[in-house]
Write an enzyme that holds these catalytic residues in place. Sequence first.
Site, mmCIF file in Angstrom:
data_model
loop_
_atom_site.group_PDB
_atom_site.id
_atom_site.type_symbol
_atom_site.label_atom_id
_atom_site.label_comp_id
_atom_site.label_asym_id
_atom_site.label_seq_id
_atom_site.Cartn_x
_atom_site.Cartn_y
_atom_site.Cartn_z
ATOM 1 N N SER A 176 0.853 -1.190 0.000
ATOM 2 C CA SER A 176 0.000 0.000 0.000
ATOM 3 C C SER A 176 0.894 1.247 0.000
ATOM 4 O O SER A 176 2.109 1.148 0.222
ATOM 5 C CB SER A 176 -0.866 0.000 1.258
ATOM 6 N N ASP A 181 -1.069 -1.516 -4.030
ATOM 7 C CA ASP A 181 -2.443 -1.678 -3.547
ATOM 8 C C ASP A 181 -3.038 -0.293 -3.251
ATOM 9 O O ASP A 181 -2.389 0.542 -2.615
ATOM 10 C CB ASP A 181 -2.382 -2.515 -2.262
ATOM 11 N N HIS A 182 -4.235 -0.058 -3.706
ATOM 12 C CA HIS A 182 -4.937 1.214 -3.437
ATOM 13 C C HIS A 182 -4.129 2.458 -3.806
ATOM 14 O O HIS A 182 -3.979 3.372 -2.990
ATOM 15 C CB HIS A 182 -5.375 1.301 -1.968
ATOM 16 N N LYS A 230 -15.082 -6.044 10.759
ATOM 17 C CA LYS A 230 -15.879 -6.087 9.525
ATOM 18 C C LYS A 230 -17.352 -6.278 9.809
ATOM 19 O O LYS A 230 -18.200 -5.512 9.368
ATOM 20 C CB LYS A 230 -15.387 -7.239 8.632
ATOM 21 N N HIS A 282 -11.469 -7.410 -2.321
ATOM 22 C CA HIS A 282 -10.723 -6.778 -1.225
ATOM 23 C C HIS A 282 -11.361 -7.179 0.108
ATOM 24 O O HIS A 282 -12.455 -7.741 0.142
ATOM 25 C CB HIS A 282 -10.751 -5.251 -1.379
ATOM 26 N N GLY A 283 -10.665 -6.830 1.171
ATOM 27 C CA GLY A 283 -11.220 -7.056 2.507
ATOM 28 C C GLY A 283 -11.518 -8.516 2.765
ATOM 29 O O GLY A 283 -12.550 -8.869 3.322
ATOM 30 N N SER A 327 -9.905 -10.803 4.640
ATOM 31 C CA SER A 327 -9.405 -11.476 5.845
ATOM 32 C C SER A 327 -10.556 -12.127 6.598
ATOM 33 O O SER A 327 -11.691 -11.627 6.586
ATOM 34 C CB SER A 327 -8.683 -10.480 6.755
ATOM 35 N N ASN A 371 -7.546 -10.301 -1.776
ATOM 36 C CA ASN A 371 -6.651 -9.407 -1.025
ATOM 37 C C ASN A 371 -6.702 -9.674 0.476
ATOM 38 O O ASN A 371 -7.772 -9.623 1.085
ATOM 39 C CB ASN A 371 -7.074 -7.950 -1.247
ATOM 40 N N ASP A 424 -4.697 -8.765 4.152
ATOM 41 C CA ASP A 424 -3.724 -8.006 4.943
ATOM 42 C C ASP A 424 -3.912 -8.286 6.435
ATOM 43 O O ASP A 424 -3.023 -8.775 7.128
ATOM 44 C CB ASP A 424 -3.909 -6.498 4.649
HETATM 45 P P1 13P Z 1 -8.249 -7.129 4.880
HETATM 46 O O1 13P Z 1 -8.216 -5.913 5.770
HETATM 47 O O2 13P Z 1 -9.533 -7.859 4.998
HETATM 48 O O3 13P Z 1 -7.076 -8.015 5.054
HETATM 49 O O4 13P Z 1 -8.216 -6.589 3.365
HETATM 50 C C1 13P Z 1 -6.990 -6.265 2.749
HETATM 51 C C2 13P Z 1 -7.178 -5.578 1.438
HETATM 52 O O5 13P Z 1 -8.237 -5.550 0.835
HETATM 53 C C3 13P Z 1 -5.988 -4.942 0.871
HETATM 54 O O6 13P Z 1 -6.266 -4.258 -0.311
HETATM 55 O O1 G3H Z 2 -6.415 -2.228 1.787
HETATM 56 C C1 G3H Z 2 -5.648 -1.709 2.609
HETATM 57 C C2 G3H Z 2 -4.612 -2.512 3.254
HETATM 58 O O2 G3H Z 2 -5.106 -3.180 4.366
HETATM 59 C C3 G3H Z 2 -3.394 -1.687 3.544
HETATM 60 O O3 G3H Z 2 -3.450 -1.050 4.752
HETATM 61 O O4 G3H Z 2 -2.755 1.310 4.258
HETATM 62 O O5 G3H Z 2 -2.527 0.319 6.566
HETATM 63 O O6 G3H Z 2 -1.020 -0.408 4.715
HETATM 64 P P1 G3H Z 2 -2.378 0.116 5.096
HETATM 65 ZN ZN ZN Z 3 -8.147 -3.253 -0.319
#
Ligand code: 13P
Ligand code: G3H
Ligand code: ZN
Length: 336
Positions: A50, A83-84, A196, A223-224, A226, A266, A268
């Site tokens: 990111s 990412d993003h 979430k 995304h998201g 986890s 994705n 994180d």
């Molecule tokens: P999580 O916070 O669910 O791990 O999502 C990560 C993500 O989408 C990074 O782009």
């Molecule tokens: O989608 C976002 C990721 O979880 C990255 O998070 O900006 O804290 O590195 P971060």
């Molecule tokens: Zn994301």
Amino acid sequence: MPFVPMKQILDEARKAGYGVGAYNVNNMEQIQALMQGASELNAPIILQASRGALQYSNMVYLKHLMQAAAEDNPDLPIAIHLDHGPDLETCKEAIALGFTSVMIDGSIDYSQTDANGAHPARSFEDNIRVTREVVEYAHPLGVSVEGELGTLGGIEDDTKAASIHLTDPDEVEEFVAQTGVDALAIAIGTSHGAYKFKEEPKLALELIPKIRDKAGDATLVMHGSSSVPQDLVAIINQYGGNLQKSMGVPIEQIQEAIKLGVQKINIDTDGRLAFTGNNRKYLAENPEVFDQRKYLSEGRRGIYEVMKGKMLALGTDGHADDYEPLTLEDAKAWYK
Ligand code: 13P
Ligand code: G3H
Ligand code: ZN
């Protein structure tokens, strides 16, 4: 092996119907843990950073750590992805560092902040405009581009959106055709971070086939993703942490999403939970230890165990030598 364009990894996954994790990384231990899992499973992998990760690591450090992953694993297809990405400038910086893929998060306007500190959503037309600019810059260099339609819930500062809109399947065909994106992040009810859902989520999985139907050559991204494993939350809290109760995305729903047509997953937060939990436990149980190699080894082992499990659950294992890896130079030909 040089890094491969993300498009190749995702196109191959789509042909064969499996998922590929895109794992956020910030430091050496995370990268080593992921590469150990990928190597043992002979799995292709997407390492992603990111804007916050690039700032934390002063960019050049992360770039070289990722390069070390490739040098250490010459037989694995590895893509490195921004990412993003908030704007064209950041995408250009990542490309200059050697990233083989960038995300332009065109659905949110990061240059604006409302009274609550959140970034407003962009209009559909504006999203197309900023996304196309990035595609026009990246594709001649062979670099893959991920765009986003709809907005995700985010609690991390940099991804905090003012409102959440699910992806409208009726906008997908035009978005993909007008922008030329290789991958499309969709909003189906997931959000970033450890908080979430209050209970078992009901994602809008029924949107996936409708979106897939209109997405042409673009692969879909969730995304998201986890799962916020409760045992990891419990370990963190048992050893001095204070995380609230919450649920993530159950792995069965991710597997269902893959069956319905999503390829890039994705992840994180689960890596953060594993790292923090193992470090806290080790330090609490070994109060005399001050050698960081000891507790960081435990954190690294935690990430390895959790992420290897993800790779198996997504079905990525065993696919590293299904195809001949391409380079950015090869990829330039796709876009001529
Ligand atoms: P999580 O916070 O669910 O791990 O999502 C990560 C993500 O989408 C990074 O782009
Ligand atoms: O989608 C976002 C990721 O979880 C990255 O998070 O900006 O804290 O590195 P971060
Ligand atoms: Zn994301």
